[in-house]
Each structure stands twice: as C-alpha cells, then as structure tokens.
Design an enzyme around this catalytic site. Structure first.
Site, PDB file in Angstrom:
ATOM      1  N   TRP A 121     -30.024  70.901  70.408  1.00 38.92           N
ATOM      2  CA  TRP A 121     -31.232  71.635  69.999  1.00 38.92           C
ATOM      3  C   TRP A 121     -31.936  71.031  68.800  1.00 38.92           C
ATOM      4  CZ3 TRP A 121     -29.436  72.770  65.229  1.00 38.92           C
ATOM      5  CH2 TRP A 121     -28.077  73.106  65.074  1.00 38.92           C
ATOM      6  N   LYS A 131     -29.950  68.649  81.368  1.00 35.91           N
ATOM      7  CA  LYS A 131     -29.559  70.024  80.988  1.00 35.91           C
ATOM      8  C   LYS A 131     -29.775  70.112  79.479  1.00 35.91           C
ATOM      9  CE  LYS A 131     -26.908  72.653  79.474  1.00 35.91           C
ATOM     10  NZ  LYS A 131     -27.271  73.463  78.289  1.00 35.91           N
ATOM     11  N   GLU A 135     -22.876  60.739  71.938  1.00 42.45           N
ATOM     12  CA  GLU A 135     -23.408  60.630  70.575  1.00 42.45           C
ATOM     13  C   GLU A 135     -23.053  61.943  69.898  1.00 42.45           C
ATOM     14  OE1 GLU A 135     -24.856  61.076  67.489  1.00 42.45           O
ATOM     15  OE2 GLU A 135     -26.896  61.245  68.268  1.00 42.45           O
ATOM     16  N   CYS A 147     -27.391  64.804  63.080  1.00 44.30           N
ATOM     17  CA  CYS A 147     -26.059  64.208  63.195  1.00 44.30           C
ATOM     18  C   CYS A 147     -25.829  63.219  62.051  1.00 44.30           C
ATOM     19  CB  CYS A 147     -25.912  63.529  64.542  1.00 44.30           C
ATOM     20  SG  CYS A 147     -27.299  62.480  64.956  1.00 44.30           S
ATOM     21  N   GLU A 189     -18.013  68.989  60.095  1.00 46.12           N
ATOM     22  CA  GLU A 189     -19.469  68.945  60.197  1.00 46.12           C
ATOM     23  C   GLU A 189     -20.037  70.362  60.100  1.00 46.12           C
ATOM     24  OE1 GLU A 189     -21.453  67.877  63.988  1.00 46.12           O
ATOM     25  OE2 GLU A 189     -22.651  66.501  62.787  1.00 46.12           O
TER      26      GLU A 189
HETATM   27  P1  NAI Z   1     -22.832  71.779  71.680  1.00 49.62           P
HETATM   28  O1  NAI Z   1     -22.210  70.456  71.543  1.00 49.62           O
HETATM   29  O2  NAI Z   1     -21.980  72.916  72.080  1.00 49.62           O
HETATM   30  O3  NAI Z   1     -24.053  71.723  72.718  1.00 49.62           O
HETATM   31  C1  NAI Z   1     -24.797  70.561  72.992  1.00 49.62           C
HETATM   32  C2  NAI Z   1     -25.185  70.561  74.473  1.00 49.62           C
HETATM   33  O4  NAI Z   1     -24.001  70.493  75.263  1.00 49.62           O
HETATM   34  C3  NAI Z   1     -25.917  71.815  74.932  1.00 49.62           C
HETATM   35  O5  NAI Z   1     -26.876  71.461  75.903  1.00 49.62           O
HETATM   36  C4  NAI Z   1     -24.815  72.640  75.566  1.00 49.62           C
HETATM   37  O6  NAI Z   1     -25.281  73.560  76.506  1.00 49.62           O
HETATM   38  C5  NAI Z   1     -23.965  71.556  76.203  1.00 49.62           C
HETATM   39  N1  NAI Z   1     -22.557  71.882  76.429  1.00 49.62           N
HETATM   40  C6  NAI Z   1     -21.715  72.540  75.608  1.00 49.62           C
HETATM   41  N2  NAI Z   1     -20.488  72.608  76.150  1.00 49.62           N
HETATM   42  C7  NAI Z   1     -20.531  71.982  77.343  1.00 49.62           C
HETATM   43  C8  NAI Z   1     -19.587  71.721  78.383  1.00 49.62           C
HETATM   44  N3  NAI Z   1     -18.314  72.115  78.294  1.00 49.62           N
HETATM   45  N4  NAI Z   1     -19.994  71.035  79.472  1.00 49.62           N
HETATM   46  C9  NAI Z   1     -21.266  70.608  79.580  1.00 49.62           C
HETATM   47  N5  NAI Z   1     -22.201  70.846  78.644  1.00 49.62           N
HETATM   48  C10 NAI Z   1     -21.845  71.506  77.532  1.00 49.62           C
HETATM   49  O7  NAI Z   1     -23.564  72.071  70.309  1.00 49.62           O
HETATM   50  P2  NAI Z   1     -24.069  73.464  69.728  1.00 49.62           P
HETATM   51  O8  NAI Z   1     -23.214  74.613  70.068  1.00 49.62           O
HETATM   52  O9  NAI Z   1     -25.469  73.570  70.137  1.00 49.62           O
HETATM   53  O10 NAI Z   1     -23.866  73.191  68.166  1.00 49.62           O
HETATM   54  C11 NAI Z   1     -22.542  73.282  67.627  1.00 49.62           C
HETATM   55  C12 NAI Z   1     -22.289  72.199  66.648  1.00 49.62           C
HETATM   56  O11 NAI Z   1     -22.461  70.925  67.247  1.00 49.62           O
HETATM   57  C13 NAI Z   1     -23.228  72.163  65.463  1.00 49.62           C
HETATM   58  O12 NAI Z   1     -22.827  73.066  64.491  1.00 49.62           O
HETATM   59  C14 NAI Z   1     -23.103  70.737  65.022  1.00 49.62           C
HETATM   60  O13 NAI Z   1     -21.979  70.591  64.196  1.00 49.62           O
HETATM   61  C15 NAI Z   1     -22.895  69.975  66.309  1.00 49.62           C
HETATM   62  N6  NAI Z   1     -24.120  69.353  66.822  1.00 49.62           N
HETATM   63  C16 NAI Z   1     -24.254  67.996  66.741  1.00 49.62           C
HETATM   64  C17 NAI Z   1     -25.420  67.391  67.181  1.00 49.62           C
HETATM   65  C18 NAI Z   1     -25.636  65.926  67.101  1.00 49.62           C
HETATM   66  O14 NAI Z   1     -26.792  65.486  67.101  1.00 49.62           O
HETATM   67  N7  NAI Z   1     -24.618  65.105  67.078  1.00 49.62           N
HETATM   68  C19 NAI Z   1     -26.526  68.181  67.732  1.00 49.62           C
HETATM   69  C20 NAI Z   1     -26.264  69.587  67.825  1.00 49.62           C
HETATM   70  C21 NAI Z   1     -25.100  70.124  67.371  1.00 49.62           C
END
Ligand code: NAI
Ligand code: MG
Length: 490
Positions: free
Chosen positions: A149, A173, A248, A282, A383
């Site tokens: 997001w 997605k 990433e 990130c 993080e």
């Molecule tokens: P998340 O990693 O849970 O979600 C990112 C994407 O992955 C979303 O589209 C979500 O629907 C999808 N997703 C989640 N679990 C999945 C699964 N088992 N199978 C397939 N798709 C899946 O991140 P979230 O909950 O939005 O944020 C949580 C933490 O992640 C944040 O607090 C931050 O620490 C980290 N984060 C890191 C980012 C980066 O750019 N490296 C970006 C966003 C969050």
C-alpha cells in the site's frame, strides 16, 4: 461513493462472490470506495485470461510490444494528476510525493519498452565440432504481481514494465488497503492498446485472494513487494510448484553519520530518511547511527528541524507528514512507541498520536525520535514502517559497520562522511543492496534495487531486471551428419 469492479480479460467484471469491501481515506478515516472481493474462481478466470493472451503477446514483434508500452507511458503521463489524487485518497501520502511518482512512472514503460526489442540471445562458439549452438531468451508466462500500500503504482511498475517488455502477461493483486489505483491503471492499459488479458487485476485480501493467486498452477512466477513475513509465506507456497519468485521485502536501514560529515546535509538526510512518506517506505533510514563525538550536537540540530515538520492534510502543499496508511499500521506504530519506552529508550520528540492543528479523525502520529537506543532492542531490530527514529551512538568505523550489519535485514544504508577512502570502505563492508553516500532515497528506473539477507531476492530496475522475467533456452543443431556411438555423450 466510487464503486469498482475487477478487471479481467480487458473488461470490468463483477466478482463471483458478489461482495465488495470498503477502502478508506487515511486522513479523514472516511470510506470513499467499494472494492470487489475476488475469490479463487475470479483468480482462475484472470490467470486463464492472462495465459490465453500470453501466446499472442509473446509472439508479437518485440518492437510492437515496446511501442504499446510507450503508448501506455504517454497515457500515464496525461493521467498523472488524476492517478496521484486517487493514490493520496487511498494511502494518505503527500500529493507532492505521489504526483512526483506518477510523473516518473512513465519512464519505466519507456525504458523497458525500449528494451523489449533488444533482448538478444547468443551464438556460442562451443568446443564441439559439427554442432551449432545458440540461446534464446523467452518469457516465463503468467506473472502474479502482489503489491503493498505504500507506493502502489510505483512499486507495481518496477515489476510490470520489465515483465511485459519480456513478453509475459500479468495478474495483479494490489494491497487490500489501496486497490483503486491498480483498477484505474488497468483501464489505461486497454486504452493504450494492450491486448485483452495481458494485464488483469483481481482485488481482495492476502490470505485468500493473494494466496489463491500464488497457488494457481498456471502462474509461472510471483513478483512480490511487502513484509518479510508475507514474503516468506509466498516463497514457501511457490516452492511447492517450483515457481520463480522475486521478493522485495522490508528493511531496518542505518543512516550513519561520521564526525567529518557535512552536518547540515546529514541532518536533512536523516529527516528525509525517516519522516518523508511518514516513514512508510521499505528504505526508511530508521536507525540513525551517530559518531559519539557529534552525538549531542547532532541530536540538537535534528530536533530543531524535525519540530518544524507540519503534520496534516496530505493534499496540502505545505504539509510535510501525512497520516499512517492503514488502521493496523497505525496501531503497530503506536505499539512500537510503547515497546521502545519499555525497553528504556528515551523519547526526545513526539511519542503519541497527533491531535494538533490539521488533525482530522484520521491516523496521524507525531514524528518521534528515541535516543539511547541499543541495537539489540526491538525498536532497533524490527521494521516499524512509521515515523519513528532510533538514535544509536557508535565509536569508530569498525563499530559503525558492526552495528549497521547486526540486523536481519539488508536493504539500504546511508553514509555521511567527507573522507573518500571511508566512502569506499563502508560501501564494501555494508551488507545491503543499496548504499547512499552523502545522499538518501535516490532512485532511478536505470539503477538496480533490491535486498540482501531478509530484505529480499532478485533485483528490480536497471538493464538486468528484465532477465528476471525471462528464461534461457539453449538450442543445438547438428551441422554435420553424426552417427557415432549413442552410448557416449557428444
Ligand atoms: P503484507 O506484506 O501483509 O501485504 C503486502 C501484499 O501482500 C498485500 O497485497 C497483501 O494482500 C499480500 N499478502 C499478504 N499475505 C499474503 C499471502 N499469504 N499470500 C499472498 N499475498 C499475501 O503487508 P501489510 O500487512 O500491508 O503491512 C505489514 C508490514 O509489512 C508493514 O508494517 C511493514 O513493516 C511491511 N511492509 C513493507 C513494505 C515494503 O515496501 N517492503 C510495504 C508494505 C508493508
Ligand atoms: Mg485506503
């Protein structure tokens, strides 16, 4: 209230579940759109559309594929303001930052569009006689793109532009918190003339919609940006079918300031590392490592500048720090403030929700600085993804490197020094994918980006990124009749 549908096979289509979920504006807390809840059958429809479109897309003249990506770039450019506004409404980042991203995104489609017809195999002068040997680089097929997001269309473009240029098709997605922009984006793909099914969007949640996409047998690769926890789950699932994966993931990046640095520039760098984008990147420079001899003086300058940051409405040009994007993320940020306090770190700025002028009922947090942080504290290891800075003192270069590398992540690092030798030594010893020296948060579609350690696998951006979406086929053709023993290798 805006009402969206899925985008499959070049058309908007209702989700099989006939269910929609809310997406809200993080600044006002108001629900502003309904997002379709895609299920496994929608995922299957989208993957089938992508697979069906794949043959034609891969067989199309590469220069024609590139031309279509450039047309998409032009359309994105013309829609930059509109898309930036949608991004801000959904994720709460500053309009200035999102407009900058939207105006930059077209470059990804131009760069990789231009690269589409420069994917060349090789004729290999092997040591075998009587056989001609060459390679071709072919697309993988359907690529699942799962995005977060914080910078929805920007991070999507890191994957989509090279994947399409290479001749793959996509099922996207997006994050359940910021799905609108991907659905709008897909319409522009059609308008640009990309054939139906080349780009599909299925919205929904990670655990069901996302998981169904990763597990689909016709998905050849999963390209993911997000948390290391979700990245690990996706990697495990993808391993079952031996799918290609790029990840990433997050970071706990150190911004390292030596006593010989340009202090004014380093203070600006430290602030931009953690308070820009409300710390939701990130690459956030969430650990500020200060050489002990300048520690107190630097913290004083840092506080003076951080206090001038204006918190509030991300659409306003004079706002510096907007809301935290998601309700769970807001809770996480506030929880970590309490964790840091309990661990004995000293809160010298902020440390609470923001309720001053410009507060709105949304998820605003005060820019927060902790001093007296030890690198083994959770606030230094995990993080947070919010405007929380941990200040950690160090003695000398060796100490700085030890502290900098002593985390599970390895995405990026900043080094502030005027000593050229030290710039080189530090860049060699830091176990991270990107080192910034006397600058921070510099990015280009031309320059590789990705993580060491738990920050990820693979590299996005730059010439080589297209290779991540290709596979090599080796062809051997006999140039002479050969009827030698069949039981011995040629
Ligand atoms: P998340 O990693 O849970 O979600 C990112 C994407 O992955 C979303 O589209 C979500 O629907 C999808 N997703 C989640 N679990 C999945 C699964 N088992 N199978 C397939 N798709 C899946 O991140 P979230 O909950 O939005 O944020 C949580 C933490 O992640 C944040 O607090 C931050 O620490 C980290 N984060 C890191 C980012 C980066 O750019 N490296 C970006 C966003 C969050
Ligand atoms: Mg939203």
């Amino acid at each position: 209230m805006q009402h969206y549908d899925l985008f499959i096979g070049g058309k908007t289509t209702k989700p099989a579940s006939n269910k929609w979920f809310d997406t809200s504006n993080p600044y006002t807390g108001e629900v502003w759109a309904k997002i379709p809840y895609g299920d496994a059958s929608d995922v299957d429809r989208a993957v089938t559309a992508a697979r069906t479109a794949g043959d034609g897309w891969a067989a199309m003249k590469a220069s024609q594929r590139g031309h279509l990506l450039m047309k998409l770039a032009d359309l994105l450019e013309r829609n930059a303001e509109r898309l930036a506004e949608i991004e801000v409404r959904d994720n709460g980042k500053l309009y200035a930052e999102m407009l900058g991203q939207m105006k930059y995104i077209p470059q990804w489609y131009r760069y990789y569009g231009g690269l589409a017809d420069k994917v060349e195999g090789a004729v290999i002068p092997t040591d075998k006689t009587g056989i001609f040997n060459f390679t071709r680089h072919e697309p993988l097929g359907v690529v699942a793109m799962i995005t977060p997001w914080n910078s929805p269309l920007f991070l999507l473009s890191f994957k989509l532009a090279p994947a399409l240029a290479a001749g793959n098709t996509a099922v996207i997605k997006p994050s359940e918190f910021t799905s609108a922009s991907a659905l709008e984006f897909a319409q522009l793909c059609s308008e640009a003339g990309l054939p139906d099914g080349v780009v599909n969007v299925v919205t929904g949640f990670g655990a069901d919609t996302g998981a169904a996409l990763v597990a689909h047998p016709d998905v050849a690769m999963v390209a993911f940006t997000g948390s290391d926890a979700a990245g690990q789950k996706i990697y495990e699932q993808a391993a079952k079918d031996l799918k290609h994966v790029s990840l990433e993931l997050g970071g706990k990046s150190p911004n390292i300031v030596f006593a010989d640095a340009d202090m004014e520039a380093a203070v600006v760098g430290a602030i931009s590392g953690i308070f820009a984008a409300t710390g939701q990147t990130c690459i956030a420079g969430s650990r500020l490592l200060l050489q002990r001899s300048i520690h107190d003086q630097f913290v004083e300058k840092l506080l003076a500048m951080a206090k001038t940051a204006k918190i509030g409405d991300p659409m306003k040009a004079d706002t510096n720090v907007g809301p935290v994007t998601t309700p769970p993320q807001y809770k996480k940020v506030l929880d970590y403030i309490e964790i840091a306090k309990k661990e004995g770190a000293k809160c010298v700025l902020g440390g609470a929700p923001y309720a001053g002028p410009g507060a709105s009922g949304g998820q605003l947090v005060q820019p927060t600085i902790f001093t007296g942080v030890r690198n083994d504290m959770r606030i230094a290891q995990e993080e947070v993804f919010g405007p929380i800075l941990s200040v950690i003192p160090f003695e000398d270069e060796a100490d700085a490197i030890k502290i900098a590398n002593d985390v599970k992540f390895g995405l990026a690092a900043g080094v502030w020094t005027s000593d050229v030798g030290r710039m080189i030594r530090m860049s060699e010893k830091l176990r991270v994918g990107t080192v910034w020296v006397n600058t921070y948060r510099a990015f280009s579609y031309m320059s590789p980006f990705g993580g060491y350690k738990r920050s990820g696998l693979g590299r996005e951006n730059g010439l080589d990124a297209i290779k991540g979406f290709l596979q090599t086929k080796t062809v051997w053709i006999a140039t002479e009749r050969n009827v030698a023993s069949p039981f011995v290798m040629k």
